[in-house]
Motif scaffolding. Structure first.
Motif, PDB file in Angstrom:
ATOM      1  N   ALA A  74       0.824  -1.220   0.000  1.00  0.00           N
ATOM      2  CA  ALA A  74       0.000   0.000   0.000  1.00  0.00           C
ATOM      3  C   ALA A  74       0.855   1.267   0.000  1.00  0.00           C
ATOM      4  O   ALA A  74       0.318   2.360   0.168  1.00  0.00           O
ATOM      5  CB  ALA A  74      -0.924  -0.001   1.212  1.00  0.00           C
ATOM      6  N   GLY A  75       2.189   1.113  -0.185  1.00  0.00           N
ATOM      7  CA  GLY A  75       3.035   2.299  -0.335  1.00  0.00           C
ATOM      8  C   GLY A  75       3.773   2.748   0.899  1.00  0.00           C
ATOM      9  O   GLY A  75       4.333   3.836   0.923  1.00  0.00           O
ATOM     10  N   VAL A  76       3.788   1.941   1.960  1.00  0.00           N
ATOM     11  CA  VAL A  76       4.519   2.292   3.185  1.00  0.00           C
ATOM     12  C   VAL A  76       5.687   1.323   3.325  1.00  0.00           C
ATOM     13  O   VAL A  76       5.486   0.109   3.423  1.00  0.00           O
ATOM     14  CB  VAL A  76       3.617   2.210   4.431  1.00  0.00           C
ATOM     15  CG1 VAL A  76       4.433   2.489   5.701  1.00  0.00           C
ATOM     16  CG2 VAL A  76       2.475   3.204   4.317  1.00  0.00           C
ATOM     17  N   SER A  77       6.908   1.841   3.339  1.00  0.00           N
ATOM     18  CA  SER A  77       8.079   0.976   3.390  1.00  0.00           C
ATOM     19  C   SER A  77       8.200   0.290   4.745  1.00  0.00           C
ATOM     20  O   SER A  77       7.728   0.793   5.770  1.00  0.00           O
ATOM     21  CB  SER A  77       9.354   1.782   3.119  1.00  0.00           C
ATOM     22  OG  SER A  77       9.664   2.609   4.219  1.00  0.00           O
ATOM     23  N   GLU A  78       8.861  -0.864   4.745  1.00  0.00           N
ATOM     24  CA  GLU A  78       9.078  -1.575   5.997  1.00  0.00           C
ATOM     25  C   GLU A  78       9.900  -0.737   6.967  1.00  0.00           C
ATOM     26  O   GLU A  78       9.674  -0.776   8.183  1.00  0.00           O
ATOM     27  CB  GLU A  78       9.790  -2.905   5.744  1.00  0.00           C
ATOM     28  CG  GLU A  78      10.034  -3.696   7.025  1.00  0.00           C
ATOM     29  CD  GLU A  78      10.681  -5.042   6.787  1.00  0.00           C
ATOM     30  OE1 GLU A  78      11.147  -5.651   7.774  1.00  0.00           O
ATOM     31  OE2 GLU A  78      10.717  -5.493   5.625  1.00  0.00           O
ATOM     32  N   GLU A  79      10.847   0.049   6.453  1.00  0.00           N
ATOM     33  CA  GLU A  79      11.675   0.875   7.328  1.00  0.00           C
ATOM     34  C   GLU A  79      10.841   1.939   8.037  1.00  0.00           C
ATOM     35  O   GLU A  79      11.089   2.267   9.195  1.00  0.00           O
ATOM     36  CB  GLU A  79      12.790   1.537   6.522  1.00  0.00           C
ATOM     37  CG  GLU A  79      13.801   2.283   7.366  1.00  0.00           C
ATOM     38  CD  GLU A  79      14.399   1.422   8.482  1.00  0.00           C
ATOM     39  OE1 GLU A  79      14.558   1.927   9.600  1.00  0.00           O
ATOM     40  OE2 GLU A  79      14.676   0.222   8.215  1.00  0.00           O
ATOM     41  N   SER A  80       9.819   2.473   7.364  1.00  0.00           N
ATOM     42  CA  SER A  80       8.932   3.450   8.010  1.00  0.00           C
ATOM     43  C   SER A  80       8.127   2.795   9.122  1.00  0.00           C
ATOM     44  O   SER A  80       7.936   3.369  10.204  1.00  0.00           O
ATOM     45  CB  SER A  80       7.988   4.072   6.979  1.00  0.00           C
ATOM     46  OG  SER A  80       8.703   4.815   6.024  1.00  0.00           O
ATOM     47  N   PHE A  81       7.628   1.591   8.867  1.00  0.00           N
ATOM     48  CA  PHE A  81       6.913   0.828   9.891  1.00  0.00           C
ATOM     49  C   PHE A  81       7.840   0.515  11.056  1.00  0.00           C
ATOM     50  O   PHE A  81       7.484   0.674  12.224  1.00  0.00           O
ATOM     51  CB  PHE A  81       6.369  -0.453   9.261  1.00  0.00           C
ATOM     52  CG  PHE A  81       5.663  -1.383  10.213  1.00  0.00           C
ATOM     53  CD1 PHE A  81       4.893  -0.904  11.268  1.00  0.00           C
ATOM     54  CD2 PHE A  81       5.763  -2.764  10.037  1.00  0.00           C
ATOM     55  CE1 PHE A  81       4.249  -1.780  12.134  1.00  0.00           C
ATOM     56  CE2 PHE A  81       5.117  -3.638  10.898  1.00  0.00           C
ATOM     57  CZ  PHE A  81       4.369  -3.146  11.949  1.00  0.00           C
ATOM     58  N   ARG A  82       9.060   0.104  10.740  1.00  0.00           N
ATOM     59  CA  ARG A  82      10.027  -0.240  11.782  1.00  0.00           C
ATOM     60  C   ARG A  82      10.386   0.986  12.627  1.00  0.00           C
ATOM     61  O   ARG A  82      10.543   0.888  13.853  1.00  0.00           O
ATOM     62  CB  ARG A  82      11.272  -0.845  11.130  1.00  0.00           C
ATOM     63  CG  ARG A  82      12.262  -1.472  12.090  1.00  0.00           C
ATOM     64  CD  ARG A  82      13.374  -2.162  11.322  1.00  0.00           C
ATOM     65  NE  ARG A  82      12.893  -3.341  10.618  1.00  0.00           N
ATOM     66  CZ  ARG A  82      12.810  -4.544  11.169  1.00  0.00           C
ATOM     67  NH1 ARG A  82      13.180  -4.731  12.430  1.00  0.00           N
ATOM     68  NH2 ARG A  82      12.368  -5.568  10.465  1.00  0.00           N
ATOM     69  N   ALA A  83      10.502   2.152  11.993  1.00  0.00           N
ATOM     70  CA  ALA A  83      10.831   3.375  12.731  1.00  0.00           C
ATOM     71  C   ALA A  83       9.721   3.736  13.715  1.00  0.00           C
ATOM     72  O   ALA A  83       9.978   4.188  14.839  1.00  0.00           O
ATOM     73  CB  ALA A  83      11.072   4.526  11.753  1.00  0.00           C
ATOM     74  N   PHE A  84       8.490   3.535  13.295  1.00  0.00           N
ATOM     75  CA  PHE A  84       7.337   3.784  14.150  1.00  0.00           C
ATOM     76  C   PHE A  84       7.378   2.886  15.386  1.00  0.00           C
ATOM     77  O   PHE A  84       7.190   3.340  16.528  1.00  0.00           O
ATOM     78  CB  PHE A  84       6.069   3.530  13.333  1.00  0.00           C
ATOM     79  CG  PHE A  84       4.797   3.483  14.123  1.00  0.00           C
ATOM     80  CD1 PHE A  84       4.275   4.613  14.725  1.00  0.00           C
ATOM     81  CD2 PHE A  84       4.082   2.297  14.232  1.00  0.00           C
ATOM     82  CE1 PHE A  84       3.082   4.570  15.447  1.00  0.00           C
ATOM     83  CE2 PHE A  84       2.893   2.234  14.945  1.00  0.00           C
ATOM     84  CZ  PHE A  84       2.404   3.382  15.548  1.00  0.00           C
ATOM     85  N   ILE A  85       7.655   1.608  15.162  1.00  0.00           N
ATOM     86  CA  ILE A  85       7.722   0.658  16.262  1.00  0.00           C
ATOM     87  C   ILE A  85       8.916   0.960  17.168  1.00  0.00           C
ATOM     88  O   ILE A  85       8.809   0.908  18.406  1.00  0.00           O
ATOM     89  CB  ILE A  85       7.825  -0.781  15.722  1.00  0.00           C
ATOM     90  CG1 ILE A  85       6.564  -1.151  14.939  1.00  0.00           C
ATOM     91  CG2 ILE A  85       8.062  -1.772  16.857  1.00  0.00           C
ATOM     92  CD1 ILE A  85       5.306  -1.229  15.763  1.00  0.00           C
ATOM     93  N   ARG A  86      10.057   1.279  16.563  1.00  0.00           N
ATOM     94  CA  ARG A  86      11.266   1.543  17.352  1.00  0.00           C
ATOM     95  C   ARG A  86      11.040   2.675  18.352  1.00  0.00           C
ATOM     96  O   ARG A  86      11.438   2.586  19.519  1.00  0.00           O
ATOM     97  CB  ARG A  86      12.436   1.892  16.435  1.00  0.00           C
ATOM     98  CG  ARG A  86      13.760   2.086  17.180  1.00  0.00           C
ATOM     99  CD  ARG A  86      14.866   2.515  16.230  1.00  0.00           C
ATOM    100  NE  ARG A  86      15.053   1.538  15.179  1.00  0.00           N
ATOM    101  CZ  ARG A  86      15.759   0.430  15.321  1.00  0.00           C
ATOM    102  NH1 ARG A  86      16.334   0.148  16.483  1.00  0.00           N
ATOM    103  NH2 ARG A  86      15.892  -0.405  14.306  1.00  0.00           N
ATOM    104  N   ALA A  87      10.392   3.756  17.909  1.00  0.00           N
ATOM    105  CA  ALA A  87      10.148   4.884  18.809  1.00  0.00           C
ATOM    106  C   ALA A  87       9.254   4.468  19.972  1.00  0.00           C
ATOM    107  O   ALA A  87       9.502   4.839  21.126  1.00  0.00           O
ATOM    108  CB  ALA A  87       9.516   6.040  18.031  1.00  0.00           C
ATOM    109  N   GLY A  88       8.207   3.678  19.689  1.00  0.00           N
ATOM    110  CA  GLY A  88       7.303   3.256  20.755  1.00  0.00           C
ATOM    111  C   GLY A  88       7.960   2.325  21.749  1.00  0.00           C
ATOM    112  O   GLY A  88       7.789   2.473  22.967  1.00  0.00           O
ATOM    113  N   VAL A  89       8.732   1.355  21.251  1.00  0.00           N
ATOM    114  CA  VAL A  89       9.411   0.408  22.137  1.00  0.00           C
ATOM    115  C   VAL A  89      10.470   1.133  22.981  1.00  0.00           C
ATOM    116  O   VAL A  89      10.601   0.884  24.192  1.00  0.00           O
ATOM    117  CB  VAL A  89      10.053  -0.723  21.308  1.00  0.00           C
ATOM    118  CG1 VAL A  89      10.929  -1.608  22.187  1.00  0.00           C
ATOM    119  CG2 VAL A  89       8.976  -1.566  20.634  1.00  0.00           C
ATOM    120  N   THR A  90      11.204   2.032  22.350  1.00  0.00           N
ATOM    121  CA  THR A  90      12.251   2.775  23.074  1.00  0.00           C
ATOM    122  C   THR A  90      11.649   3.626  24.183  1.00  0.00           C
ATOM    123  O   THR A  90      12.164   3.673  25.309  1.00  0.00           O
ATOM    124  CB  THR A  90      13.041   3.659  22.098  1.00  0.00           C
ATOM    125  OG1 THR A  90      13.627   2.842  21.077  1.00  0.00           O
ATOM    126  CG2 THR A  90      14.137   4.419  22.814  1.00  0.00           C
TER     127      THR A  90
END
Length: 436
Positions: A122-138
């Motif tokens: 749908a046009g969202v890169s895995e790295e963008s998804f990963r960055a979103f998760i990284r901020a929340g987990v951190t």
């Protein structure tokens, strides 16, 4: 302890970016445009690419509110959270990020990899998804390390919580609604109209907009709804409504094929305990033609000819099985637009405010029934439990410990979240945030 986080208001590669967004401009110009900084947070850049990616992801997740505005707020907060964690020497591993992706995706019955693939499509890169998760987990790791030692729950705290629960009672809200359907051709115009309505500050003005735009049966009444127990609303909507003051209007809330807005007119406490539901059974009958006069007329005829969900089987007889769906789901598993329409119905009543297939199919919903949670249900006791306690005394002790642990965890989480929100507010107040 596992790290948890969610979207708040609030609730998931460069080569791919160029492939997605640079199709009609020279490669170099596209790269400069996509990766230029549009915001800096303490001199750390947020690029146009990041903003577009987060906006798209929030649209796919159907996050409430204006997705671009929410994306901006989230990305600024992400920078502040990661900067604070770096100062405290906290950095999460790739394994922890992957685990966070899996937990987030599990809310939709997927693995992290499966959700990442759907985002990619749908046009969202895995790295963008990963960055979103990284901020929340951190952030979860940081706040637990920083404020966890300050959080303590005493027996008095738990006793007060038990007393509050024991008093029963509930909360009812008086709301007005506007639900505006759209097609792919009208979506942009409807979103612009919804953003304008969200700025309304009076009940009369909101009612006028409801009479003009809303597709619900309350349109003629200015969108006004009767007093409604807060527990009848979809779980995701309960928190949004309770955050409003009387007269406030929600941000536009995206539904499938429609935009919803709600105005809180009043709120009151009652002495009647709010029911909690383990499952809601409903049926959906699909009518071709969207919101055409012919489709709505058919929905009205079906409404007149049916009294229960079983009657819909006769209506659907001889048609493809796909025209009628019936099932029982936990409240949190029901799509938000369907859950909201069901909240307004009694068993046997119908709604035909929703559409599917880009507005080409009208959905006739009928509530079959609600199953309340049985609070006094005996816990399941395993063979291992029976070896360590007498039957009745052991079961009562297990129930007591379970309740104590649950209340302790809820109180602790609330206090930790309060510390975290206060700390984030301090970080924002001290930050240098510049929009380009």
């Amino acid at each position: 302890m596992k790290t948890k986080f969610c979207i708040t208001t609030l609730c998931k590669s460069a080569a791919l970016a160029l492939a997605l967004f640079a199709t009609q401009v020279p490669e170099r110009a596209a790269a400069q445009s996509l990766f230029e900084a549009v915001i800096t947070v303490n001199d750390a850049p947020i690029t146009r690419f990041e903003l577009e990616q987060r906006t798209r992801m929030l649209q796919l997740l159907r996050a409430p509110g204006d997705p671009r505005k929410l994306a901006r707020e989230q990305l600024i907060e992400d920078r502040l959270k990661l900067q604070a964690a770096r100062r405290d020497g906290i950095e999460v591993s790739e394994e922890e990020v992957q685990a966070g992706m899996d937990r987030f995706a599990s809310q939709g019955g997927l693995t992290g990899e499966e959700l990442a693939q759907r985002f990619e499509g749908a046009g969202v890169s895995e790295e963008s998804f990963r960055a979103f998760i990284r901020a929340g987990v951190t952030w979860a790791e940081l706040t637990r390390a920083k404020f966890g030692p300050r959080v303590s729950v005493t027996e008095e705290d738990i006793d007060r919580a038990r007393e509050a629960i024991g008093r029963g009672g509930g909360v009812e809200v008086l709301m007005s609604e506007i639900i505006i359907p759209y097609t792919p051709q009208t979506q942009e115009q409807v979103e612009e109209t919804a953003r304008r309505i969200a700025e309304v500050t009076s009940e009369s003005a909101f009612s006028a907009e409801a009479r003009r735009y809303s597709a619900t049966r309350t349109k003629g009444n200015g969108g006004r709804l009767p007093w409604t127990p807060i527990s009848d609303l979809p779980p995701a909507l309960q928190g949004i409504v309770l955050s409003l003051a009387p007269g406030d209007v929600t941000d536009p809330l995206p539904l499938e094929g429609a935009i919803a807005l709600f105005q809180l007119r009043d709120i009151r406490e009652t002495e009647v305990p709010e029911p909690t539901y383990a499952a809601i059974e409903y049926a959906a009958y699909y009518i071709a033609g969207g919101r055409s006069k012919a489709a709505i007329a058919r929905a009205q005829r079906i409404e007149a000819d049916t009294d229960t969900c079983d009657d819909l089987y006769g209506i659907a007889q001889g048609q493809p099985e796909s025209v009628l769906e019936r099932g029982s789901k936990a409240p949190g598993e029901i799509p938000q637009d369907i859950a909201y329409e069901l909240s307004k119905l009694d068993p046997g009543e119908v709604s035909y405010a929703l559409t599917r297939a880009n507005g080409e199919t009208l959905v006739l919903l009928m509530l079959c029934g609600r199953s309340e949670t049985i609070e006094d249900e005996e816990p399941v006791v395993t063979a291992e439990d029976e070896t360590t306690a007498d039957s009745e005394a052991g079961e009562q002790q297990a129930l007591s410990l379970s309740e104590t642990e649950r209340l302790s965890r809820q109180i602790g989480d609330q206090r930790l979240n309060s510390y975290a929100q206060g700390y984030l507010a301090e970080l924002k107040a001290d930050a240098r945030i510049v929009e380009k």
